[in-house]
Write a protein that holds these residues in place. Structure first.
Motif, PDB file in Angstrom:
ATOM      1  N   ALA A 130       0.811  -1.216   0.000  1.00  0.00           N
ATOM      2  CA  ALA A 130       0.000   0.000   0.000  1.00  0.00           C
ATOM      3  C   ALA A 130       0.843   1.264   0.000  1.00  0.00           C
ATOM      4  CB  ALA A 130      -0.942   0.004   1.201  1.00  0.00           C
ATOM      5  N   HIS A 131       2.026   1.237   0.597  1.00  0.00           N
ATOM      6  CA  HIS A 131       2.770   2.474   0.827  1.00  0.00           C
ATOM      7  C   HIS A 131       3.522   2.981  -0.392  1.00  0.00           C
ATOM      8  CE1 HIS A 131       5.919  -0.551   1.345  1.00  0.00           C
ATOM      9  NE2 HIS A 131       6.810   0.410   1.171  1.00  0.00           N
ATOM     10  N   CYS A 132       3.720   2.141  -1.403  1.00  0.00           N
ATOM     11  CA  CYS A 132       4.515   2.582  -2.548  1.00  0.00           C
ATOM     12  C   CYS A 132       3.807   2.371  -3.886  1.00  0.00           C
ATOM     13  CB  CYS A 132       5.881   1.886  -2.556  1.00  0.00           C
ATOM     14  SG  CYS A 132       5.806   0.091  -2.612  1.00  0.00           S
ATOM     15  N   THR A 133       2.487   2.352  -3.861  1.00  0.00           N
ATOM     16  CA  THR A 133       1.690   2.296  -5.083  1.00  0.00           C
ATOM     17  C   THR A 133       0.610   3.352  -5.021  1.00  0.00           C
ATOM     18  OG1 THR A 133       0.184   0.640  -4.125  1.00  0.00           O
ATOM     19  CG2 THR A 133       2.067  -0.201  -5.386  1.00  0.00           C
ATOM     20  N   ALA A 134       0.229   3.864  -6.178  1.00  0.00           N
ATOM     21  CA  ALA A 134      -0.829   4.883  -6.215  1.00  0.00           C
ATOM     22  C   ALA A 134      -2.153   4.303  -5.710  1.00  0.00           C
ATOM     23  CB  ALA A 134      -0.987   5.409  -7.636  1.00  0.00           C
ATOM     24  N   LEU A 135      -2.459   3.074  -6.118  1.00  0.00           N
ATOM     25  CA  LEU A 135      -3.687   2.426  -5.657  1.00  0.00           C
ATOM     26  C   LEU A 135      -3.681   2.284  -4.137  1.00  0.00           C
ATOM     27  CD1 LEU A 135      -3.843  -0.401  -8.374  1.00  0.00           C
ATOM     28  CD2 LEU A 135      -5.343   1.603  -8.246  1.00  0.00           C
ATOM     29  N   GLY A 136      -2.542   1.885  -3.604  1.00  0.00           N
ATOM     30  CA  GLY A 136      -2.437   1.686  -2.162  1.00  0.00           C
ATOM     31  C   GLY A 136      -2.533   2.984  -1.387  1.00  0.00           C
ATOM     32  N   LYS A 137      -1.957   4.040  -1.895  1.00  0.00           N
ATOM     33  CA  LYS A 137      -2.013   5.329  -1.205  1.00  0.00           C
ATOM     34  C   LYS A 137      -3.451   5.834  -1.092  1.00  0.00           C
ATOM     35  CE  LYS A 137       2.593   6.731  -2.787  1.00  0.00           C
ATOM     36  NZ  LYS A 137       3.331   7.647  -3.686  1.00  0.00           N
ATOM     37  N   ILE A 138      -4.256   5.559  -2.117  1.00  0.00           N
ATOM     38  CA  ILE A 138      -5.672   5.942  -2.055  1.00  0.00           C
ATOM     39  C   ILE A 138      -6.359   5.200  -0.912  1.00  0.00           C
ATOM     40  CG2 ILE A 138      -7.895   5.700  -3.240  1.00  0.00           C
ATOM     41  CD1 ILE A 138      -6.252   8.027  -4.285  1.00  0.00           C
ATOM     42  N   ILE A 139      -6.070   3.925  -0.778  1.00  0.00           N
ATOM     43  CA  ILE A 139      -6.675   3.139   0.300  1.00  0.00           C
ATOM     44  C   ILE A 139      -6.192   3.645   1.656  1.00  0.00           C
ATOM     45  CG2 ILE A 139      -6.897   0.848   1.304  1.00  0.00           C
ATOM     46  CD1 ILE A 139      -8.396   1.274  -1.357  1.00  0.00           C
ATOM     47  N   LEU A 140      -4.904   3.931   1.783  1.00  0.00           N
ATOM     48  CA  LEU A 140      -4.370   4.443   3.051  1.00  0.00           C
ATOM     49  C   LEU A 140      -4.998   5.790   3.407  1.00  0.00           C
ATOM     50  CD1 LEU A 140      -0.552   3.577   2.838  1.00  0.00           C
ATOM     51  CD2 LEU A 140      -2.347   2.384   4.112  1.00  0.00           C
ATOM     52  N   ALA A 141      -5.220   6.621   2.408  1.00  0.00           N
ATOM     53  CA  ALA A 141      -5.811   7.939   2.650  1.00  0.00           C
ATOM     54  C   ALA A 141      -7.260   7.837   3.110  1.00  0.00           C
ATOM     55  CB  ALA A 141      -5.725   8.789   1.388  1.00  0.00           C
ATOM     56  N   SER A 142      -7.899   6.698   2.847  1.00  0.00           N
ATOM     57  CA  SER A 142      -9.297   6.518   3.250  1.00  0.00           C
ATOM     58  C   SER A 142      -9.437   6.000   4.679  1.00  0.00           C
ATOM     59  CB  SER A 142      -9.993   5.523   2.302  1.00  0.00           C
ATOM     60  OG  SER A 142      -9.519   4.200   2.512  1.00  0.00           O
ATOM     61  N   LEU A 143      -8.316   5.606   5.301  1.00  0.00           N
ATOM     62  CA  LEU A 143      -8.375   5.064   6.652  1.00  0.00           C
ATOM     63  C   LEU A 143      -8.607   6.162   7.680  1.00  0.00           C
ATOM     64  CD1 LEU A 143      -5.372   2.545   6.585  1.00  0.00           C
ATOM     65  CD2 LEU A 143      -7.794   2.074   6.122  1.00  0.00           C
ATOM     66  N   ARG A 144      -9.236   5.797   8.768  1.00  0.00           N
ATOM     67  CA  ARG A 144      -9.359   6.718   9.893  1.00  0.00           C
ATOM     68  C   ARG A 144      -7.971   6.928  10.509  1.00  0.00           C
ATOM     69  NH1 ARG A 144     -13.119   2.873  11.555  1.00  0.00           N
ATOM     70  NH2 ARG A 144     -11.739   2.445  13.322  1.00  0.00           N
ATOM     71  N   PRO A 145      -7.771   8.034  11.202  1.00  0.00           N
ATOM     72  CA  PRO A 145      -6.452   8.290  11.809  1.00  0.00           C
ATOM     73  C   PRO A 145      -5.949   7.149  12.676  1.00  0.00           C
ATOM     74  CG  PRO A 145      -7.787  10.265  11.905  1.00  0.00           C
ATOM     75  CD  PRO A 145      -8.686   9.192  11.390  1.00  0.00           C
ATOM     76  N   ASP A 146      -6.839   6.562  13.481  1.00  0.00           N
ATOM     77  CA  ASP A 146      -6.407   5.455  14.335  1.00  0.00           C
ATOM     78  C   ASP A 146      -6.050   4.214  13.527  1.00  0.00           C
ATOM     79  OD1 ASP A 146      -9.304   5.444  13.862  1.00  0.00           O
ATOM     80  OD2 ASP A 146      -9.302   3.609  15.075  1.00  0.00           O
ATOM     81  N   GLN A 147      -6.774   3.989  12.415  1.00  0.00           N
ATOM     82  CA  GLN A 147      -6.454   2.858  11.560  1.00  0.00           C
ATOM     83  C   GLN A 147      -5.097   3.047  10.883  1.00  0.00           C
ATOM     84  OE1 GLN A 147     -10.050   3.032   9.094  1.00  0.00           O
ATOM     85  NE2 GLN A 147     -10.681   1.041   9.925  1.00  0.00           N
ATOM     86  N   LEU A 148      -4.834   4.265  10.438  1.00  0.00           N
ATOM     87  CA  LEU A 148      -3.561   4.550   9.786  1.00  0.00           C
ATOM     88  C   LEU A 148      -2.412   4.415  10.779  1.00  0.00           C
ATOM     89  CD1 LEU A 148      -2.058   5.415   7.263  1.00  0.00           C
ATOM     90  CD2 LEU A 148      -2.529   7.799   7.858  1.00  0.00           C
ATOM     91  N   THR A 149      -2.642   4.865  12.011  1.00  0.00           N
ATOM     92  CA  THR A 149      -1.603   4.741  13.045  1.00  0.00           C
ATOM     93  C   THR A 149      -1.264   3.281  13.298  1.00  0.00           C
ATOM     94  OG1 THR A 149      -2.284   6.796  14.114  1.00  0.00           O
ATOM     95  CG2 THR A 149      -1.039   5.224  15.450  1.00  0.00           C
ATOM     96  N   ARG A 150      -2.273   2.436  13.402  1.00  0.00           N
ATOM     97  CA  ARG A 150      -2.028   1.011  13.637  1.00  0.00           C
ATOM     98  C   ARG A 150      -1.335   0.371  12.444  1.00  0.00           C
ATOM     99  NH1 ARG A 150      -7.276   1.250  15.940  1.00  0.00           N
ATOM    100  NH2 ARG A 150      -8.179   0.247  14.096  1.00  0.00           N
ATOM    101  N   PHE A 151      -1.705   0.801  11.241  1.00  0.00           N
ATOM    102  CA  PHE A 151      -1.040   0.293  10.037  1.00  0.00           C
ATOM    103  C   PHE A 151       0.452   0.592  10.090  1.00  0.00           C
ATOM    104  CE2 PHE A 151       0.747   1.431   5.903  1.00  0.00           C
ATOM    105  CZ  PHE A 151       0.551   0.264   5.173  1.00  0.00           C
TER     106      PHE A 151
END
Length: 297
Positions: free
Chosen positions: A174-195
């Motif tokens: 997720a961290h180094c693809t355009a598709l993945g960045k879109i998914i990461l941007a859709s996460l809640r702050p707490d979800q992104l922190t845990r990721f």
């Protein structure tokens, strides 16, 4: 002489046997429970017919006309018409203006958004991807979240030479693809922190983001613009652009994007194609039940 009126003889009481027979053959009086059961049976019958219509329409992805639909469900044309008309008014079916053929309505996608299986998502996304590839000349991709990664569930090739050969079902970080960045941007702050706490930002190329702070800034930009880019971060020879696809709740259900070789898809071309990708994502979002975007005055 005046005749004496004939006296009416008293009726003989019915014998016990005849009274018993009368009780057996006399229909019982209908009560409120009987009427309620009748209404329930009628309601169940109508509901069954409505579902039969929905199922037949769903089997015909190119749409189906009234006469054929009536024949398949075994109902009179007028009965089918009124049931289908109700389903259209409720949003479960839609009717094409020109051909008058019935198709599945967007409300069904909305109701099933949380349980929409990948097969149906692919069936809906593929025509949009095909048009996107024709417009841009590049490969089109639609991906959804799979744990801490993304999986491509639909893809199409453009008309140009040297198309990418990624297969459906391929899993990407997720961290180094355009598709993945879109998914990461859709996460809640707490979800992104845990990721970020559990995932190692491994580099795929020298351009891959491996620093948490840099990735957070990138995600913030993606949230601001609604567009994610990958300039050789996963494959050094490939550039990508992706945008979110939403459903009726406004939640991101996937990411839609294109990718092409760096010698053909320049950074300028990548940014220019972003608007085309956004338009395609808007069409796909509508198919998944999203409300049409209102134009600002």
């Amino acid at each position: 002489m005046r005749t004496r009126p004939k006296q009416r003889t008293a009726e003989k009481p019915a014998s016990p046997r005849k009274a018993a027979v009368a009780r057996l053959v006399t229909p019982p009086q209908r009560d409120i429970d009987d009427e309620a059961e009748d209404r329930q049976r009628v309601g169940v019958q109508s509901l069954g017919r409505a579902f039969a219509i929905l199922e037949e329409v769903a089997r015909h992805r190119e749409g189906i006309g009234l006469a054929e639909l009536s024949k398949l469900v075994g109902l009179h044309n007028s009965t089918t018409f009124h049931l289908a008309k109700t389903l259209v008014s409720l949003g479960y079916l839609r009717q094409e203006k020109e051909s008058k053929r019935y198709r599945i309505g967007r409300l069904l996608f909305a109701l099933a958004a949380n349980a929409l299986d990948e097969i149906e998502m692919v069936n809906v996304a593929t025509p949009v991807l095909e048009e996107l590839s024709r417009e841009t000349g590049e490969s089109g991709h639609f991906a959804v979240r799979m744990g801490d990664a993304v999986v491509v569930i639909a893809r199409t090739s453009g008309p140009g030479a040297f198309q990418l050969t990624d297969r459906v079902g391929v899993v990407r970080p997720a961290h180094c693809t355009a598709l993945g960045k879109i998914i990461l941007a859709s996460l809640r702050p707490d979800q992104l922190t845990r990721f970020l706490e559990r995932v190692e930002l491994k580099p795929s190329t020298r351009k891959s983001i491996t620093n948490t702070g840099v990735l957070l800034r990138e995600i913030a930009e993606v949230r601001r613009t609604g567009i994610a880019f990958d300039d050789g971060e996963f494959n050094p020879e490939v550039r990508c652009v992706a945008v979110p696809v939403t459903d009726f709740t406004g939640q991101v259900v996937g990411a839609l994007g294109i990718s092409g070789p760096i010698w053909r898809l320049s950074n300028q071309g990548l940014h220019s194609s972003a608007q085309i990708v956004q338009a395609a994502a808007a069409r796909l979002s509508l198919e998944y039940g999203a409300k049409p975007a209102s134009n600002s005055p």
